[in-house]
Design a protein around this motif. Structure first.
Motif, mmCIF file in Angstrom:
data_model
loop_
_atom_site.group_PDB
_atom_site.id
_atom_site.type_symbol
_atom_site.label_atom_id
_atom_site.label_comp_id
_atom_site.label_asym_id
_atom_site.label_seq_id
_atom_site.Cartn_x
_atom_site.Cartn_y
_atom_site.Cartn_z
ATOM 1 N N LEU A 175 8.189 -0.792 7.868
ATOM 2 C CA LEU A 175 9.219 0.100 6.649
ATOM 3 C C LEU A 175 8.892 -0.769 5.494
ATOM 4 C CD1 LEU A 175 11.626 1.932 6.168
ATOM 5 C CD2 LEU A 175 13.079 0.157 6.958
ATOM 6 N N ASP A 176 8.422 -0.253 4.421
ATOM 7 C CA ASP A 176 8.007 -0.918 3.364
ATOM 8 C C ASP A 176 8.784 -0.371 2.242
ATOM 9 O OD1 ASP A 176 6.886 -2.089 0.778
ATOM 10 O OD2 ASP A 176 4.854 -0.863 1.337
ATOM 11 N N ILE A 177 9.837 -1.363 1.847
ATOM 12 C CA ILE A 177 10.964 -1.134 0.758
ATOM 13 C C ILE A 177 10.517 -1.631 -0.575
ATOM 14 C CG2 ILE A 177 13.296 -1.459 0.179
ATOM 15 C CD1 ILE A 177 13.941 -1.558 3.131
ATOM 16 N N GLY A 178 10.602 -0.876 -1.672
ATOM 17 C CA GLY A 178 10.001 -1.195 -3.075
ATOM 18 C C GLY A 178 8.390 -1.154 -2.913
ATOM 19 N N SER A 179 7.990 -0.038 -2.356
ATOM 20 C CA SER A 179 6.585 0.194 -1.986
ATOM 21 C C SER A 179 5.811 0.253 -3.327
ATOM 22 C CB SER A 179 6.296 1.183 -1.332
ATOM 23 O OG SER A 179 7.107 2.372 -1.598
ATOM 24 N N GLY A 180 6.356 0.860 -4.229
ATOM 25 C CA GLY A 180 5.750 1.018 -5.749
ATOM 26 C C GLY A 180 4.671 2.178 -5.349
ATOM 27 N N ILE A 181 3.810 2.482 -6.777
ATOM 28 C CA ILE A 181 2.740 3.460 -6.815
ATOM 29 C C ILE A 181 1.582 2.965 -5.884
ATOM 30 C CG2 ILE A 181 1.248 4.406 -8.524
ATOM 31 C CD1 ILE A 181 3.404 4.059 -10.670
ATOM 32 N N PRO A 182 1.172 4.035 -5.223
ATOM 33 C CA PRO A 182 0.056 3.781 -4.190
ATOM 34 C C PRO A 182 -1.211 3.345 -4.945
ATOM 35 C CG PRO A 182 1.192 6.012 -3.593
ATOM 36 C CD PRO A 182 1.670 5.480 -5.086
ATOM 37 N N THR A 183 -1.752 2.360 -4.379
ATOM 38 C CA THR A 183 -3.016 1.802 -4.700
ATOM 39 C C THR A 183 -3.883 1.546 -3.661
ATOM 40 O OG1 THR A 183 -2.295 -0.440 -4.863
ATOM 41 C CG2 THR A 183 -2.166 0.772 -6.728
ATOM 42 N N PHE A 184 -5.231 1.294 -3.762
ATOM 43 C CA PHE A 184 -6.191 1.313 -2.629
ATOM 44 C C PHE A 184 -5.560 -0.092 -1.917
ATOM 45 C CE2 PHE A 184 -9.949 -1.145 -0.852
ATOM 46 C CZ PHE A 184 -10.344 -0.027 -0.251
ATOM 47 N N GLY A 185 -5.651 0.075 -0.613
ATOM 48 C CA GLY A 185 -5.354 -1.115 0.431
ATOM 49 C C GLY A 185 -3.845 -0.903 0.475
ATOM 50 N N ASN A 186 -3.229 0.181 0.739
ATOM 51 C CA ASN A 186 -1.885 0.207 1.011
ATOM 52 C C ASN A 186 -1.613 -0.120 2.326
ATOM 53 O OD1 ASN A 186 -0.789 1.289 -1.364
ATOM 54 N ND2 ASN A 186 0.219 2.974 -0.403
ATOM 55 N N VAL A 187 -0.300 -0.137 2.877
ATOM 56 C CA VAL A 187 0.154 -0.815 3.997
ATOM 57 C C VAL A 187 -0.410 0.074 5.311
ATOM 58 C CG1 VAL A 187 2.310 -1.286 5.572
ATOM 59 C CG2 VAL A 187 2.292 -1.970 3.361
ATOM 60 N N HIS A 188 -0.300 1.575 5.075
ATOM 61 C CA HIS A 188 -0.680 2.159 6.223
ATOM 62 C C HIS A 188 -2.403 2.307 6.488
ATOM 63 C CE1 HIS A 188 -1.474 4.982 2.911
ATOM 64 N NE2 HIS A 188 -2.286 5.707 3.516
ATOM 65 N N GLU A 189 -2.958 2.029 5.190
ATOM 66 C CA GLU A 189 -4.546 1.755 5.444
ATOM 67 C C GLU A 189 -4.829 0.584 6.205
ATOM 68 O OE1 GLU A 189 -5.763 4.352 1.410
ATOM 69 O OE2 GLU A 189 -5.138 2.195 1.142
ATOM 70 N N VAL A 190 -4.112 -0.374 5.604
ATOM 71 C CA VAL A 190 -4.483 -1.767 6.351
ATOM 72 C C VAL A 190 -3.951 -1.977 7.832
ATOM 73 C CG1 VAL A 190 -3.857 -4.397 6.288
ATOM 74 C CG2 VAL A 190 -4.001 -3.111 4.138
ATOM 75 N N ALA A 191 -2.772 -1.306 8.092
ATOM 76 C CA ALA A 191 -2.452 -1.289 9.592
ATOM 77 C C ALA A 191 -3.268 -0.212 10.186
ATOM 78 C CB ALA A 191 -0.881 -0.749 9.566
ATOM 79 N N ARG A 192 -3.561 0.674 9.872
ATOM 80 C CA ARG A 192 -4.623 1.480 10.819
ATOM 81 C C ARG A 192 -5.911 1.071 10.932
ATOM 82 N NH1 ARG A 192 -2.343 7.471 8.527
ATOM 83 N NH2 ARG A 192 -0.287 7.487 9.633
ATOM 84 N N ALA A 193 -6.182 0.434 10.311
ATOM 85 C CA ALA A 193 -7.603 -0.433 10.404
ATOM 86 C C ALA A 193 -7.491 -0.965 11.536
ATOM 87 C CB ALA A 193 -8.035 -1.239 9.057
ATOM 88 N N VAL A 240 6.709 4.021 6.828
ATOM 89 C CA VAL A 240 7.533 4.806 5.814
ATOM 90 C C VAL A 240 7.616 3.709 4.645
ATOM 91 C CG1 VAL A 240 9.869 5.507 5.512
ATOM 92 C CG2 VAL A 240 8.954 5.894 7.645
ATOM 93 N N TYR A 241 7.260 4.494 3.416
ATOM 94 C CA TYR A 241 7.544 3.782 2.360
ATOM 95 C C TYR A 241 8.803 4.311 1.533
ATOM 96 C CZ TYR A 241 2.612 3.127 2.733
ATOM 97 O OH TYR A 241 1.277 2.697 3.014
ATOM 98 N N VAL A 242 9.587 3.369 0.973
ATOM 99 C CA VAL A 242 10.726 3.288 0.319
ATOM 100 C C VAL A 242 10.526 3.138 -1.174
ATOM 101 C CG1 VAL A 242 13.251 3.019 0.325
ATOM 102 C CG2 VAL A 242 11.955 3.080 2.531
ATOM 103 N N ASP A 243 11.158 3.717 -2.096
ATOM 104 C CA ASP A 243 11.247 3.234 -3.376
ATOM 105 C C ASP A 243 12.319 4.187 -4.109
ATOM 106 O OD1 ASP A 243 8.976 1.374 -5.208
ATOM 107 O OD2 ASP A 243 10.395 2.455 -6.442
ATOM 108 N N HIS A 244 12.639 3.703 -5.265
ATOM 109 C CA HIS A 244 13.674 4.189 -6.056
ATOM 110 C C HIS A 244 13.066 4.795 -7.331
ATOM 111 C CE1 HIS A 244 14.915 1.154 -8.986
ATOM 112 N NE2 HIS A 244 14.488 0.387 -8.106
ATOM 113 N N ASP A 245 11.887 4.534 -7.644
ATOM 114 C CA ASP A 245 11.328 5.004 -9.019
ATOM 115 C C ASP A 245 10.631 6.509 -8.538
ATOM 116 O OD1 ASP A 245 8.831 5.505 -10.538
ATOM 117 O OD2 ASP A 245 9.589 3.589 -11.507
ATOM 118 N N PRO A 246 11.034 7.468 -9.397
ATOM 119 C CA PRO A 246 10.440 8.599 -8.997
ATOM 120 C C PRO A 246 9.143 8.935 -9.253
ATOM 121 C CG PRO A 246 12.423 8.813 -10.542
ATOM 122 C CD PRO A 246 12.112 7.273 -10.548
ATOM 123 N N VAL A 247 8.358 8.118 -10.192
ATOM 124 C CA VAL A 247 6.734 8.191 -10.129
ATOM 125 C C VAL A 247 6.249 7.698 -8.946
ATOM 126 C CG1 VAL A 247 4.888 7.374 -11.316
ATOM 127 C CG2 VAL A 247 7.115 8.045 -12.693
#
Length: 270
Positions: A76-94, A102-109
């Protein structure tokens, strides 16, 4: 200013966003000139800000790999921000192809981009919610679908708590999330601090003032104040340390001096 296709109609693109400024520091392309102006103003006082953000991301990757090695495969990644290379799911699934995130953020972008990046991926999802409303996060359909409350969770609070003022009780929110997690869950956390910044305090304060000017106060807490977020957790070695010192994969002495600004740690629930 022309609105790009990726920017939701609901956002005011004339107002700087912390998530988009962070994206700029990481070399991303999902930011506006207003964000870049604010970022450059902050860098006039603290030129190593991009290095600090890169150190945050590097810690996140090491900590997620550690979590998977410990048998934690849902995050559960809270305050995950805008996706960039090497996100949590990519690292974990490697390390574990079946990992769920599950990513969580309150920024609409950030939310809109996460939805676009994760489209068609049944093992990931995104929630538009605020850290300060833990029950909204925990009771969301996305969390209910992907996170098994009876199994350990990796809770990421990376570079988010320093945007929450004491008056809003961040300690209470973190404790509420902790109490909802199964035994053996991990808290993966980084936090800004004046400690370790290779600058005189008045220079660092200039960068902090930029965030205050854009109505996103940056709260620089001491190591002791940051350690309070880990109440109820057993600290994983080496404890709460500057980011390059948390289980480094390369020699810390080779890191940029700015990478040692702030603290990182991982805690485990009993």
């Amino acid at each position: 200013m022309e609105r790009p296709a990726w920017a939701p109609r609901s956002i005011d693109i004339s107002v700087p966003s912390v998530a988009r400024i962070y994206d700029y520091y990481l070399g991303g392309s999902h930011n506006f000139e207003v964000d870049r102006v604010a970022a450059r103003r902050a860098m006039e006082f603290m030129p190593g800000l991009p290095k600090i953000m890169q150190a945050n991301r590097a810690f996140m990757r090491r900590a997620v790999r550690h979590a998977v090695a410990e048998g934690v495969t849902q995050f559960l990644d809270i305050g995950s921000g805008i996706p960039t290379f090497g996100n949590v799911h990519e690292v974990a699934r490697a390390a574990c192809p079946g990992a769920r995130v599950v990513y969580v953020d309150h920024d609409p972008v950030a939310v809109a981009h996460s939805q676009a990046v994760l489209a068609g991926d049944d093992g990931t999802d995104v929630v538009a919610a605020d850290l300060l409303k833990p029950q909204e996060i925990l009771n969301s359909p996305q969390v209910q679908r992907l996170i098994d409350p009876n199994r350990p969770v990796g809770l990421l609070l990376v570079a988010i708590l320093h945007f929450v003022e004491d008056a809003d009780d961040p300690y209470g929110a973190v404790a509420e999330l902790r109490d909802a997690l199964a035994p053996g869950s991990l808290l993966l956390l980084t936090h800004a601090s004046y400690e370790g910044v290779p600058l005189p305090p008045e220079r660092s304060e200039g960068a902090v003032d930029v965030y205050k000017d854009i109505r996103n106060p940056l709260i620089m807490r001491s190591r002791e104040e940051i350690a309070r977020f880990f109440e109820g957790y057993d600290m994983v070695e080496p404890g709460l340390v500057p980011m390059p010192h948390w289980r480094p994969e390369t020699a810390p002495e080779d890191e940029d001096p700015y990478a040692f600004s702030g603290f990182a740690g991982v805690g485990r629930t009993a």
